[in-house]
Design a protein around this motif. Sequence first.
Motif, mmCIF file in Angstrom:
data_model
loop_
_atom_site.group_PDB
_atom_site.id
_atom_site.type_symbol
_atom_site.label_atom_id
_atom_site.label_comp_id
_atom_site.label_asym_id
_atom_site.label_seq_id
_atom_site.Cartn_x
_atom_site.Cartn_y
_atom_site.Cartn_z
ATOM 1 N N ASP A 154 9.300 13.838 -2.875
ATOM 2 C CA ASP A 154 8.478 13.962 -1.672
ATOM 3 C C ASP A 154 7.508 12.798 -1.518
ATOM 4 O O ASP A 154 7.346 12.248 -0.416
ATOM 5 C CB ASP A 154 7.695 15.273 -1.690
ATOM 6 N N ALA A 155 6.849 12.426 -2.599
ATOM 7 C CA ALA A 155 5.820 11.382 -2.532
ATOM 8 C C ALA A 155 6.417 10.034 -2.166
ATOM 9 O O ALA A 155 5.732 9.201 -1.559
ATOM 10 C CB ALA A 155 5.079 11.287 -3.863
ATOM 11 N N TRP A 156 7.664 9.802 -2.535
ATOM 12 C CA TRP A 156 8.310 8.542 -2.171
ATOM 13 C C TRP A 156 8.823 8.596 -0.733
ATOM 14 O O TRP A 156 8.646 7.654 0.035
ATOM 15 C CB TRP A 156 9.464 8.207 -3.106
ATOM 16 N N ARG A 157 9.455 9.709 -0.377
ATOM 17 C CA ARG A 157 10.059 9.806 0.951
ATOM 18 C C ARG A 157 9.007 9.747 2.052
ATOM 19 O O ARG A 157 9.234 9.110 3.087
ATOM 20 C CB ARG A 157 10.849 11.127 1.041
ATOM 21 N N ASP A 158 7.878 10.401 1.840
ATOM 22 C CA ASP A 158 6.858 10.463 2.893
ATOM 23 C C ASP A 158 5.464 10.426 2.263
ATOM 24 O O ASP A 158 4.758 11.422 2.239
ATOM 25 C CB ASP A 158 7.038 11.729 3.724
ATOM 26 N N PRO A 159 5.052 9.274 1.745
ATOM 27 C CA PRO A 159 3.778 9.207 1.022
ATOM 28 C C PRO A 159 2.566 9.480 1.905
ATOM 29 O O PRO A 159 1.505 9.870 1.395
ATOM 30 C CB PRO A 159 3.744 7.783 0.465
ATOM 31 N N PHE A 160 2.710 9.306 3.200
ATOM 32 C CA PHE A 160 1.568 9.457 4.095
ATOM 33 C C PHE A 160 1.490 10.840 4.759
ATOM 34 O O PHE A 160 0.678 11.050 5.667
ATOM 35 C CB PHE A 160 1.593 8.376 5.176
ATOM 36 N N ALA A 161 2.319 11.761 4.298
ATOM 37 C CA ALA A 161 2.303 13.111 4.869
ATOM 38 C C ALA A 161 0.907 13.718 4.788
ATOM 39 O O ALA A 161 0.303 13.777 3.718
ATOM 40 C CB ALA A 161 3.293 14.008 4.136
ATOM 41 N N GLY A 162 0.383 14.110 5.936
ATOM 42 C CA GLY A 162 -0.937 14.708 5.985
ATOM 43 C C GLY A 162 -2.094 13.729 5.978
ATOM 44 O O GLY A 162 -3.252 14.137 6.068
ATOM 45 N N PRO A 179 -6.306 12.355 -8.786
ATOM 46 C CA PRO A 179 -7.506 12.886 -8.115
ATOM 47 C C PRO A 179 -8.258 11.777 -7.381
ATOM 48 O O PRO A 179 -9.303 11.296 -7.826
ATOM 49 C CB PRO A 179 -8.318 13.450 -9.286
ATOM 50 N N VAL A 180 -7.701 11.359 -6.266
ATOM 51 C CA VAL A 180 -8.319 10.308 -5.467
ATOM 52 C C VAL A 180 -8.464 10.784 -4.034
ATOM 53 O O VAL A 180 -7.755 11.694 -3.580
ATOM 54 C CB VAL A 180 -7.494 8.996 -5.498
ATOM 55 N N ARG A 181 -9.371 10.167 -3.324
ATOM 56 C CA ARG A 181 -9.525 10.390 -1.887
ATOM 57 C C ARG A 181 -8.860 9.222 -1.171
ATOM 58 O O ARG A 181 -9.093 8.057 -1.498
ATOM 59 C CB ARG A 181 -11.013 10.473 -1.530
ATOM 60 N N TYR A 182 -7.999 9.526 -0.212
ATOM 61 C CA TYR A 182 -7.238 8.498 0.500
ATOM 62 C C TYR A 182 -7.989 8.086 1.763
ATOM 63 O O TYR A 182 -8.334 8.933 2.587
ATOM 64 C CB TYR A 182 -5.849 9.031 0.870
ATOM 65 N N PRO A 210 0.814 -1.220 0.000
ATOM 66 C CA PRO A 210 0.000 0.000 0.000
ATOM 67 C C PRO A 210 0.847 1.270 0.000
ATOM 68 O O PRO A 210 0.447 2.279 -0.586
ATOM 69 C CB PRO A 210 -0.834 -0.131 1.281
ATOM 70 N N ARG A 211 1.998 1.227 0.661
ATOM 71 C CA ARG A 211 2.882 2.401 0.637
ATOM 72 C C ARG A 211 3.255 2.761 -0.791
ATOM 73 O O ARG A 211 3.292 3.938 -1.164
ATOM 74 C CB ARG A 211 4.148 2.126 1.451
ATOM 75 N N VAL A 212 3.563 1.756 -1.602
ATOM 76 C CA VAL A 212 3.919 2.017 -2.997
ATOM 77 C C VAL A 212 2.748 2.645 -3.745
ATOM 78 O O VAL A 212 2.918 3.624 -4.487
ATOM 79 C CB VAL A 212 4.364 0.713 -3.696
ATOM 80 N N ALA A 213 1.557 2.110 -3.549
ATOM 81 C CA ALA A 213 0.382 2.637 -4.242
ATOM 82 C C ALA A 213 0.117 4.090 -3.879
ATOM 83 O O ALA A 213 -0.182 4.922 -4.744
ATOM 84 C CB ALA A 213 -0.842 1.778 -3.932
ATOM 85 N N VAL A 214 0.230 4.416 -2.599
ATOM 86 C CA VAL A 214 0.015 5.801 -2.169
ATOM 87 C C VAL A 214 1.107 6.699 -2.731
ATOM 88 O O VAL A 214 0.835 7.818 -3.189
ATOM 89 C CB VAL A 214 -0.048 5.896 -0.633
ATOM 90 N N ALA A 215 2.354 6.222 -2.727
ATOM 91 C CA ALA A 215 3.451 7.017 -3.282
ATOM 92 C C ALA A 215 3.216 7.316 -4.755
ATOM 93 O O ALA A 215 3.436 8.440 -5.216
ATOM 94 C CB ALA A 215 4.775 6.288 -3.086
#
Length: 207
Positions: free
Chosen positions: A197-205, A30-33, A17-22
């Motif tokens: 940024d998206a790879w280093r911290d995909p879950f930011a926020g 344009p997705v809602r997480y 899932p980390r990869v998918a979010v990244a």
Amino acid sequence: MSHAPSDILYYSHNLNPRVAVAVARHLQAPVRYVRADPMGREREAFRPINPNTRVPILVEPDLTLWETDAIAMRLAARCDESFWPPARREEVMLWVSWSAHHFTSAGGVLYFEHIIVPRYFERAPDAAVVKAADADFREFAAILDETLAGRRWLVGDAPTYADFRVASALPFAAEARLPLEPFAHIRRWHAQLEEIDAWRDPFAGLD
């Protein structure tokens, strides 16, 4: 009036899932997480959209996808084809397949034994399994390291999904005890990914 995206990416903080979010955040999809627990309390609720009851899951109005690589392919096609370039799709797929069957397969075992087992199971890591996975990881890391000696990215002159996929386990390297010390080109390549940024911290926020 602005509206929330109709597409939903269900995720957890685990390896795939980390990869998918990244990917989604890198492509500004344009997705809602929505963080989910389909292996636990939400299992039966998720079974209709993923019979495996696992994340990630991408739900669009007319399509549901529940494998990381399929989700990445879909988002690249929708948002930025250069991330999975049509003219080089076979090369990207080569690395996706190699990751699944070799490099990340071995890294995933070390991730499971050193991170997941202590967290969720009442046993120590299996020493024999760890030893075999460590040997496999070193074997395939040597191949990757040699490849990266002659190129900045795996396919072309910019990061693609090949890089994200092959690097899947590397954000967990310290805790999973991945033996990266001998492989300077892999460490240099992943340091480049860490600049994204998206790879280093995909879950930011996110939750």
